[in-house]
Design an enzyme around this catalytic site. Structure first.
Site, PDB file in Angstrom:
ATOM      1  N   ALA A 176       0.843  -1.200   0.000  1.00  0.00           N
ATOM      2  CA  ALA A 176       0.000   0.000   0.000  1.00  0.00           C
ATOM      3  C   ALA A 176       0.882   1.254   0.000  1.00  0.00           C
ATOM      4  CB  ALA A 176      -0.910  -0.017   1.214  1.00  0.00           C
ATOM      5  N   ASP A 211       2.166   1.655  -3.479  1.00  0.00           N
ATOM      6  CA  ASP A 211       1.097   2.153  -4.358  1.00  0.00           C
ATOM      7  C   ASP A 211       0.879   3.648  -4.161  1.00  0.00           C
ATOM      8  OD1 ASP A 211       0.674  -0.302  -5.449  1.00  0.00           O
ATOM      9  OD2 ASP A 211      -1.056  -0.813  -4.191  1.00  0.00           O
ATOM     10  N   SER A 268       2.171  -5.598 -15.598  1.00  0.00           N
ATOM     11  CA  SER A 268       1.600  -5.423 -14.275  1.00  0.00           C
ATOM     12  C   SER A 268       0.093  -5.222 -14.462  1.00  0.00           C
ATOM     13  CB  SER A 268       2.267  -4.202 -13.659  1.00  0.00           C
ATOM     14  OG  SER A 268       1.720  -3.953 -12.417  1.00  0.00           O
ATOM     15  N   LYS A 320      -6.938 -12.389  -6.563  1.00  0.00           N
ATOM     16  CA  LYS A 320      -5.574 -11.952  -6.879  1.00  0.00           C
ATOM     17  C   LYS A 320      -4.647 -12.548  -5.828  1.00  0.00           C
ATOM     18  CE  LYS A 320      -2.885  -7.898  -8.127  1.00  0.00           C
ATOM     19  NZ  LYS A 320      -1.690  -8.209  -7.379  1.00  0.00           N
ATOM     20  N   ARG A 359       9.623 -12.882 -13.237  1.00  0.00           N
ATOM     21  CA  ARG A 359       9.226 -11.773 -14.096  1.00  0.00           C
ATOM     22  C   ARG A 359      10.408 -10.891 -14.489  1.00  0.00           C
ATOM     23  NH1 ARG A 359       4.337  -7.803 -12.770  1.00  0.00           N
ATOM     24  NH2 ARG A 359       5.453  -7.239 -10.898  1.00  0.00           N
ATOM     25  N   LYS A 362      -8.373  -3.938  -5.568  1.00  0.00           N
ATOM     26  CA  LYS A 362      -7.551  -4.215  -4.381  1.00  0.00           C
ATOM     27  C   LYS A 362      -8.370  -4.090  -3.093  1.00  0.00           C
ATOM     28  CE  LYS A 362      -3.264  -4.527  -4.502  1.00  0.00           C
ATOM     29  NZ  LYS A 362      -2.170  -3.826  -5.103  1.00  0.00           N
TER      30      LYS A 362
HETATM   31  S1  IVH Z   1      -3.765 -11.735 -14.621  1.00  0.00           S
HETATM   32  C1  IVH Z   1      -0.947  -8.442 -16.503  1.00  0.00           C
HETATM   33  N1  IVH Z   1      -4.647 -13.003 -12.523  1.00  0.00           N
HETATM   34  O1  IVH Z   1      -0.687  -9.751 -10.055  1.00  0.00           O
HETATM   35  C2  IVH Z   1      -1.114  -9.849 -16.697  1.00  0.00           C
HETATM   36  N2  IVH Z   1      -2.629 -11.785 -12.299  1.00  0.00           N
HETATM   37  O2  IVH Z   1      -0.146  -6.902  -9.816  1.00  0.00           O
HETATM   38  C3  IVH Z   1      -2.419 -10.344 -16.244  1.00  0.00           C
HETATM   39  N3  IVH Z   1      -1.625 -11.924 -10.081  1.00  0.00           N
HETATM   40  O3  IVH Z   1       1.738  -9.644 -12.520  1.00  0.00           O
HETATM   41  C4  IVH Z   1      -2.305 -10.892 -14.932  1.00  0.00           C
HETATM   42  N4  IVH Z   1      -3.157 -13.207  -9.181  1.00  0.00           N
HETATM   43  O4  IVH Z   1       1.500 -11.843 -11.227  1.00  0.00           O
HETATM   44  C5  IVH Z   1      -3.671 -12.211 -13.007  1.00  0.00           C
HETATM   45  N5  IVH Z   1      -5.557 -14.196 -10.778  1.00  0.00           N
HETATM   46  C6  IVH Z   1      -4.592 -13.415 -11.256  1.00  0.00           C
HETATM   47  C7  IVH Z   1      -3.512 -12.994 -10.459  1.00  0.00           C
HETATM   48  C8  IVH Z   1      -2.544 -12.173 -11.029  1.00  0.00           C
HETATM   49  C9  IVH Z   1      -2.024 -12.575  -8.970  1.00  0.00           C
HETATM   50  C10 IVH Z   1      -0.419 -11.111 -10.187  1.00  0.00           C
HETATM   51  C11 IVH Z   1       0.292 -11.240 -11.495  1.00  0.00           C
HETATM   52  C12 IVH Z   1       0.499  -9.836 -11.973  1.00  0.00           C
HETATM   53  C13 IVH Z   1       0.324  -9.067 -10.719  1.00  0.00           C
HETATM   54  C14 IVH Z   1      -0.052  -7.629 -10.979  1.00  0.00           C
END
Ligand code: IVH
Length: 672
Positions: free
Chosen positions: A45, A48, A93, A125, A146, A323
């Site tokens: 946070a 961000d 990201s 997430k 990454r 978030k």
């Molecule tokens: S989709 C941009 N789905 O969050 C590519 N990402 O803060 C689309 N992450 O780099 C990502 N859970 O590593 C996606 N269910 C989820 C996710 C997820 C965690 C991560 C991912 C991404 C980061 C961005």
């Protein structure tokens, strides 16, 4: 433009330039600590917030944008420890939405661009480490971090050790090249185990599961990686040669069918209202999951629509991360005080610079005990990470040593009880004040006795309890029942209605069931469930007081430690005096052993783990109200185990015995 205004704007712009430079340097530093060293210093946070400030400045003055600004790229440069891997497709990201308005704004942009309402897909997430994984002709050939989004680090052998990652896809017709994106994480229980082992080896502990996953993935020795049970969920495919996947939901099904793990809660929806409901429900449930999540990722489902929407330099336009409120924040620890509990345990707690975390403002946090302070290396005046995750009590996670100025001081435990002044006992793990007449312990005891799970005396909180002791109106909890309205009227803040209110509440409490009285006595190791089991078994306080260790051991769920503690308590002369007074005051001291009837009569429940919506005690009370019996341990007689988060060994035992397990949602259904 008038000259004055022009000058002002120039000054503003130059201040913004300086601030933007500062922010860029800070963001670079923190990104390096997070991505390369696996040792972040500020919370997500906090990061961000800095990023948003920089974005704001760059929006106002686009000429301040530099090509290498953190707003223009993802992650940090890969470290030199591992061989570099060029990703075939950049690992981007995600843009964040911190509230419904920001979600609406994102959705509005998507609809405008596509000219229609798209189908969407929601997934938790996962708070883990982003990885790129490749299967060639159905065989796992590569795993990478990454890195900076373009070039990552080759950690193929480490990723191979992840349980649940198949070395070979479960299909006879694999795609010639399948490149996936996923998230590696540690379950909370596994994270705790890892930290326990590190602690035993005298090594530095990880602050949270995500750091532990990152540290574990980037081990030079895959054997260490293998010894820690990492998990993975895949959340996307960037290349699938020879397959014709048209939507994300189809992709999810395909991945599952060939043995690749996807999040079980992934769900396709067609309306924004459903997205919001999904986000709210997931936030509610977040602490009953066995892994950490920090939001929901909302994605356009159709892959062709995604291609139409494209991406900015940093993030795709077809997805947004909704978030949850941050559960970790950084703040300053201004001082350490100690608190004396009901059992005399003296525990240090932190006085913090107030900070918003987990949705509330926190100004105090627990530090558990002095050895915990030592283990964490926390000093007074330190910047610290504070966490409030589901649990009501916030805790100090770790100090941030790099922000020290040199004036920070070590905490010293007082030698004497801050309440009664008696010397403290340092023999046990827990430091204690052993003075049974200590005012602080007495006050905590009153608070417990009058509390909701015990005698439930409305209007008798800390303030009133404190005044009662201070004015010597009571010397033990039984004296509460002898208070008349005249005495109550002498308490500060009490007159007219509030006098009657407290007086009536005290009279009502005289008729509480005996298990509440037993629990209210605050006997060590006797929680409300144990108290109920014992009261059910013996039927009267007198019988319980006369019981020996063996008699008590006959009660299901009562072990030796509990039995001995009860016998010791009732042997004290002071206890006999107390019981005598209760009787004289007219308290209910025995119970017909009535079987409560209700829709759940005849059913025995055991509750374990942490519940979100209510405490375990409250859940037990509500089940009993419906006629159920609530026991403290799982046996063949148990009908249902209610398992909250981190359920522990009871769940394993219930599964072994084939007992039906209810999660919190199941319990709520039943209660409603
Ligand atoms: S989709 C941009 N789905 O969050 C590519 N990402 O803060 C689309 N992450 O780099 C990502 N859970 O590593 C996606 N269910 C989820 C996710 C997820 C965690 C991560 C991912 C991404 C980061 C961005």
């Amino acid at each position: 433009m008038p000259r004055k205004k022009e000058e002002q704007q120039e000054a503003d712009q130059s201040a913004s330039r300086i601030r933007a430079e500062e922010l860029r340097a800070q963001l670079d530093f923190h990104a390096y600590r997070y991505h390369v060293l696996d040792a972040p210093e500020i919370s997500d946070a906090g990061y961000d917030k800095l990023m948003r400030e920089l974005e704001g400045l760059e929006e106002r003055y686009p000429e301040l944008i530099t090509p290498d600004s953190p707003t223009q790229r993802v992650g940090a440069a890969p470290s030199q420890l591992f061989a570099p891997v060029q990703h075939s497709d950049r690992l981007l990201s995600l843009d964040n939405a911190f509230n419904d308005d920001e979600l609406d704004a994102w959705y509005g942009r998507v609809v405008k661009e596509l000219g229609r309402d798209p189908a969407l897909f929601c997934e938790p997430k996962i708070d883990g480490v982003s990885v790129a994984v490749v299967y060639e002709n159905g065989r796992y050939i590569r795993g990478a971090t990454r890195g900076d989004g373009n070039v990552g680090e080759d950690i193929t052998p480490n990723i191979r050790t992840i349980r649940g990652l198949p070395p070979k896809l479960d299909t006879d017709e694999p795609p010639s090249w399948l490149e996936l994106r996923g998230e590696v994480f540690l379950n909370i229980a596994d994270f705790e185990k890892v930290n326990e082992e590190l602690g035993e080896q005298g090594k530095t502990l990880f602050a949270n599961p995500r750091n532990a996953s990152a540290g574990t993935l980037r081990q030079k020795d895959p054997k260490i990686t293998a010894s820690r049970p990492l998990s993975i969920y895949f959340h996307g495919v960037v290349r699938a040669d020879g397959l014709n996947l048209r939507t994300h939901s189809e992709t999810f099904e395909y991945l599952q069918s060939v043995g690749l793990r996807v999040h079980p809660d992934g769900k396709k929806v067609t309306k924004l209202a459903q997205v919001k409901a999904y986000c709210a429900a997931t936030n509610e449930r977040r602490h009953s999951l066995d892994h950490e999540i920090d939001g929901v990722v909302v994605k356009v489902d159709d892959l062709a629509e995604r291609a139409d929407l494209g991406a900015t330099a940093k993030a795709p336009r077809w997805a947004i991360a909704f978030k949850f409120p941050p559960e970790e924040q950084t703040t300053v620890l201004n001082d350490i005080h100690v608190n004396v509990g009901r059992t005399g345990a003296v525990t240090p707690f932190a006085i913090l610079e107030p900070v918003r975390v987990g949705g509330v403002t926190v100004s105090q946090a627990t530090l558990h005990n002095p050895s915990e302070i030592e283990r964490k290396g926390v000093l007074i005046d330190d910047h610290v990470v504070v966490r409030r995750a589901g649990d009501v009590i916030p805790e100090v996670v770790a100090p941030i040593p790099s922000l020290r100025s040199g004036t920070e001081r070590k905490f010293k435990m007082p030698k004497k009880c801050p309440s009664c002044g008696e010397p403290l006992n340092f023999d046990e793990v827990v430091t204690r004040c052993t003075n049974l007449a200590c005012p602080a312990q007495f006050l905590e005891g009153i608070f417990h006795f009058a509390g909701r799970g015990a005698m439930d005396i409305d209007h008798l909180g800390y303030k009133t309890g404190h005044a009662l002791v201070e004015q010597k109106l009571i010397e033990d909890v039984a004296d509460i029942f002898f208070l008349d309205e005249e005495a109550i009227a002498t308490l500060p803040g009490h007159k007219d209605k509030s006098v009657t209110n407290l007086f009536d509440a005290i009279q009502r409490a005289k008729d509480r069931p005996i298990d509440r009285l037993l629990y209210g006595l605050g006997i060590r190791h006797v929680g409300s469930t144990t108290a109920r089991d014992i009261a059910d078994h013996f039927g009267s306080i007198e019988q319980i007081a006369a019981a020996g260790v063996d008699d008590l051991l006959a009660v299901e769920g009562v072990g030796r430690v509990v039995a001995e503690s009860i016998v010791e308590f009732f042997r004290r002369p002071k206890t006999a005096e107390l019981l005598e007074k209760f009787k004289r005051a007219g308290l209910r001291m025995s119970e017909e052993r009535k079987a409560t009837t209700g829709p759940l009569s005849g059913k025995t429940f055991v509750i374990t783990g942490t519940l979100e919506a209510m405490s375990r005690d409250e859940a037990a009370r509500r089940l009993v109200e419906l006629g159920a019996k609530v026991a403290s341990s799982v046996s063949k007689k148990t009908d249902y185990l209610v398992a909250g988060s981190s359920p522990g060994s009871k769940l394993a035992k219930a599964e072994q015995l084939g007992i039906e397990v209810l999660d919190e949602a199941g319990l709520l259904d039943l209660l409603n």
